[in-house]
Design a protein around this motif. Structure first.
Motif, mmCIF file in Angstrom:
data_model
loop_
_atom_site.group_PDB
_atom_site.id
_atom_site.type_symbol
_atom_site.label_atom_id
_atom_site.label_comp_id
_atom_site.label_asym_id
_atom_site.label_seq_id
_atom_site.Cartn_x
_atom_site.Cartn_y
_atom_site.Cartn_z
ATOM 1 N N GLU A 26 -12.162 -5.686 -4.630
ATOM 2 C CA GLU A 26 -11.430 -4.925 -5.640
ATOM 3 C C GLU A 26 -10.147 -4.327 -5.083
ATOM 4 O O GLU A 26 -9.970 -4.214 -3.878
ATOM 5 C CB GLU A 26 -12.302 -3.799 -6.202
ATOM 6 N N VAL A 27 -9.274 -3.948 -6.019
ATOM 7 C CA VAL A 27 -8.031 -3.245 -5.692
ATOM 8 C C VAL A 27 -8.119 -1.874 -6.349
ATOM 9 O O VAL A 27 -8.515 -1.754 -7.511
ATOM 10 C CB VAL A 27 -6.814 -4.032 -6.233
ATOM 11 N N LEU A 28 -7.776 -0.835 -5.605
ATOM 12 C CA LEU A 28 -7.815 0.527 -6.130
ATOM 13 C C LEU A 28 -6.403 1.050 -6.359
ATOM 14 O O LEU A 28 -5.551 0.985 -5.477
ATOM 15 C CB LEU A 28 -8.536 1.455 -5.164
ATOM 16 N N LEU A 29 -6.194 1.570 -7.573
ATOM 17 C CA LEU A 29 -4.909 2.158 -7.946
ATOM 18 C C LEU A 29 -5.126 3.601 -8.363
ATOM 19 O O LEU A 29 -6.160 3.944 -8.947
ATOM 20 C CB LEU A 29 -4.301 1.429 -9.148
ATOM 21 N N GLU A 30 -4.135 4.443 -8.096
ATOM 22 C CA GLU A 30 -4.109 5.802 -8.627
ATOM 23 C C GLU A 30 -3.045 5.814 -9.716
ATOM 24 O O GLU A 30 -1.857 5.620 -9.436
ATOM 25 C CB GLU A 30 -3.768 6.800 -7.523
ATOM 26 N N VAL A 78 -3.603 2.090 -3.586
ATOM 27 C CA VAL A 78 -4.280 2.899 -2.588
ATOM 28 C C VAL A 78 -5.014 2.020 -1.580
ATOM 29 O O VAL A 78 -4.954 2.262 -0.380
ATOM 30 C CB VAL A 78 -5.266 3.881 -3.263
ATOM 31 N N GLU A 79 -5.686 0.979 -2.085
ATOM 32 C CA GLU A 79 -6.484 0.153 -1.180
ATOM 33 C C GLU A 79 -6.680 -1.242 -1.746
ATOM 34 O O GLU A 79 -6.864 -1.421 -2.942
ATOM 35 C CB GLU A 79 -7.857 0.803 -0.986
ATOM 36 N N TYR A 133 -1.955 -3.344 -15.169
ATOM 37 C CA TYR A 133 -2.201 -1.984 -14.707
ATOM 38 C C TYR A 133 -1.028 -1.559 -13.842
ATOM 39 O O TYR A 133 -0.514 -2.350 -13.047
ATOM 40 C CB TYR A 133 -3.477 -1.917 -13.860
ATOM 41 N N THR A 163 0.836 -1.197 0.000
ATOM 42 C CA THR A 163 0.000 0.000 0.000
ATOM 43 C C THR A 163 0.875 1.254 0.000
ATOM 44 O O THR A 163 1.824 1.359 0.760
ATOM 45 C CB THR A 163 -0.932 0.007 1.225
ATOM 46 N N TRP A 166 -8.161 7.115 -11.487
ATOM 47 C CA TRP A 166 -8.381 5.982 -10.581
ATOM 48 C C TRP A 166 -8.724 4.727 -11.367
ATOM 49 O O TRP A 166 -9.483 4.782 -12.337
ATOM 50 C CB TRP A 166 -9.515 6.299 -9.618
ATOM 51 N N VAL A 167 -8.177 3.602 -10.929
ATOM 52 C CA VAL A 167 -8.447 2.311 -11.553
ATOM 53 C C VAL A 167 -8.921 1.352 -10.472
ATOM 54 O O VAL A 167 -8.294 1.239 -9.422
ATOM 55 C CB VAL A 167 -7.178 1.736 -12.235
ATOM 56 N N SER A 168 -10.035 0.678 -10.754
ATOM 57 C CA SER A 168 -10.575 -0.336 -9.859
ATOM 58 C C SER A 168 -10.499 -1.679 -10.575
ATOM 59 O O SER A 168 -11.075 -1.826 -11.662
ATOM 60 C CB SER A 168 -12.026 -0.005 -9.511
#
Length: 58
Positions: free
Chosen positions: A29-33, A23-24, A18, A5, A38-40
């Motif tokens: 799901e995985v969250l990316l900046e 971020v989380e 990706y 993280t 933002w990408v989920s």
């Protein structure tokens, strides 16, 4: 994976890799900046998550 993280990672699926700041990591799901926003990514599609070697987005 929680130790990734805040780091720049690669998230691989069967179709695409990706790259972004992790971020989380949620249950579903995985969250990316990323550079493009933002990408989920759904957990069911993820093959791997690893730290990017050079630690840069580009």
């Amino acid at each position: 994976m929680i130790d990734l993280t805040g780091k720049i990672v690669e998230v691989g699926t069967a179709d695409i890799v990706y790259t972004g700041k992790l971020v989380e990591i949620g249950e579903s799901e995985v969250l990316l900046e990323s550079d493009s926003g933002w990408v989920s990514v759904p957990m069911a599609r993820i093959a791997y998550i690893r730290e990017k070697e050079n630690g840069e987005l580009t």
